[in-house]
Motif scaffolding. Sequence first.
Motif, short mmCIF file in Angstrom:
data_model
loop_
_atom_site.label_atom_id
_atom_site.label_comp_id
_atom_site.label_asym_id
_atom_site.label_seq_id
_atom_site.Cartn_x
_atom_site.Cartn_y
_atom_site.Cartn_z
N PHE A 29 7.03 11.39 -17.67
CA PHE A 29 6.46 11.35 -17.18
C PHE A 29 5.38 12.22 -17.36
N LEU A 30 5.29 12.71 -18.37
CA LEU A 30 4.17 12.89 -18.82
C LEU A 30 2.80 11.67 -18.92
N VAL A 31 3.27 10.97 -19.15
CA VAL A 31 2.67 9.79 -19.89
C VAL A 31 1.89 8.88 -18.94
N ALA A 32 2.79 9.09 -17.83
CA ALA A 32 3.01 8.85 -16.00
C ALA A 32 1.48 8.84 -15.88
N GLY A 33 0.97 10.42 -15.98
CA GLY A 33 0.70 11.75 -14.98
C GLY A 33 -0.68 11.42 -15.59
N VAL A 34 -1.03 10.85 -16.66
CA VAL A 34 -2.20 10.50 -17.99
C VAL A 34 -2.70 8.66 -17.10
N LEU A 35 -1.39 7.87 -17.18
CA LEU A 35 -1.82 6.72 -16.65
C LEU A 35 -2.10 6.78 -15.42
N GLU A 36 -1.89 7.65 -14.63
CA GLU A 36 -2.31 7.80 -12.92
C GLU A 36 -3.78 8.32 -13.05
N MET A 37 -4.22 8.88 -14.59
CA MET A 37 -5.68 9.60 -13.50
C MET A 37 -6.45 8.43 -14.54
N LEU A 38 -6.21 7.43 -15.55
CA LEU A 38 -6.60 7.18 -16.29
C LEU A 38 -7.10 5.25 -15.25
N VAL A 39 -5.29 5.05 -14.59
CA VAL A 39 -6.41 3.99 -14.15
C VAL A 39 -7.20 3.88 -12.67
N PHE A 40 -6.81 5.49 -11.78
CA PHE A 40 -7.40 5.42 -10.93
C PHE A 40 -8.57 5.94 -11.38
N ALA A 41 -9.09 6.43 -12.15
CA ALA A 41 -10.47 7.10 -12.21
C ALA A 41 -11.97 5.65 -12.28
N PHE A 42 -10.36 4.67 -12.57
CA PHE A 42 -11.88 3.66 -12.65
C PHE A 42 -11.10 2.17 -11.28
N VAL A 43 -10.35 2.86 -10.43
CA VAL A 43 -9.45 1.89 -9.41
C VAL A 43 -9.90 2.40 -7.94
N ASP A 44 -10.15 1.50 -7.01
CA ASP A 44 -10.18 2.57 -5.81
C ASP A 44 -9.06 1.46 -4.77
N PRO A 45 -8.45 2.73 -4.56
CA PRO A 45 -6.97 2.29 -4.29
C PRO A 45 -7.21 1.59 -3.07
N GLN A 46 -7.99 1.61 -1.86
CA GLN A 46 -8.61 1.08 -1.31
C GLN A 46 -9.27 -0.06 -1.18
N ASP A 47 -9.58 -0.66 -2.38
CA ASP A 47 -10.09 -1.90 -3.08
C ASP A 47 -8.98 -3.38 -3.32
N MET A 48 -8.10 -2.28 -3.64
CA MET A 48 -6.77 -2.93 -4.15
C MET A 48 -5.85 -4.09 -3.22
N GLN A 49 -5.18 -5.07 -3.44
CA GLN A 49 -4.83 -6.92 -2.95
C GLN A 49 -4.27 -6.78 -3.69
N TRP A 50 -2.91 -7.26 -3.05
CA TRP A 50 -1.76 -7.60 -2.97
C TRP A 50 -1.13 -9.00 -2.29
N LEU A 51 -1.39 -9.78 -3.33
CA LEU A 51 -1.24 -11.37 -3.52
C LEU A 51 -1.80 -11.30 -2.09
N GLY A 52 -3.53 -11.44 -2.51
CA GLY A 52 -4.99 -11.56 -1.55
C GLY A 52 -5.04 -11.21 -0.68
N GLN A 53 -4.27 -9.84 0.02
CA GLN A 53 -4.01 -9.65 1.40
C GLN A 53 -3.83 -7.77 0.83
N PRO A 54 -5.14 -7.05 1.71
CA PRO A 54 -5.00 -6.04 1.06
C PRO A 54 -4.35 -5.08 2.04
N ILE A 55 -3.64 -4.03 0.77
CA ILE A 55 -2.87 -3.40 0.69
C ILE A 55 -3.18 -2.52 1.93
N GLU A 56 -1.45 -2.15 3.21
CA GLU A 56 -1.68 -1.76 3.85
C GLU A 56 -0.93 0.01 4.43
#
Length: 99
Positions: free
Chosen positions: A14-41
């Motif tokens: 749980f603690l490591v998942a929280g740290v990973l969450e902070m690290l990943v989304f410090a650099f990635v915007d969820p609105q720019d993510m795509q799944w199989l070429g389609q924007p995530i809904e």
Amino acid sequence: MLAQRMMWIAWPAFLVAGVLEMLVFAFVDPQDMQWLGQPIELSRQGVYTLSFFVFWVMTTASSALTALLSVSPFELNRSPLVPLNAPTDASSKRRVAIL
């Protein structure tokens, strides 16, 4: 003992998942993510939530594998059940009835 082992696995994961969450989304915007070429809904909060649970499952699997590999062979192979009709001493190993 099982509940204690489960907490040894779940809490660090749980603690490591929280740290990973902070690290990943410090650099990635969820609105720019795509799944199989389609924007995530999903909304940003939905992506954060879903990714946290994915990270948690992955780190739980890693912690569980570590806990499994740390078990000694003697602890792994012992049976929690008492064998039925087991002889209590060496003299009563085998009884043969003569008719």
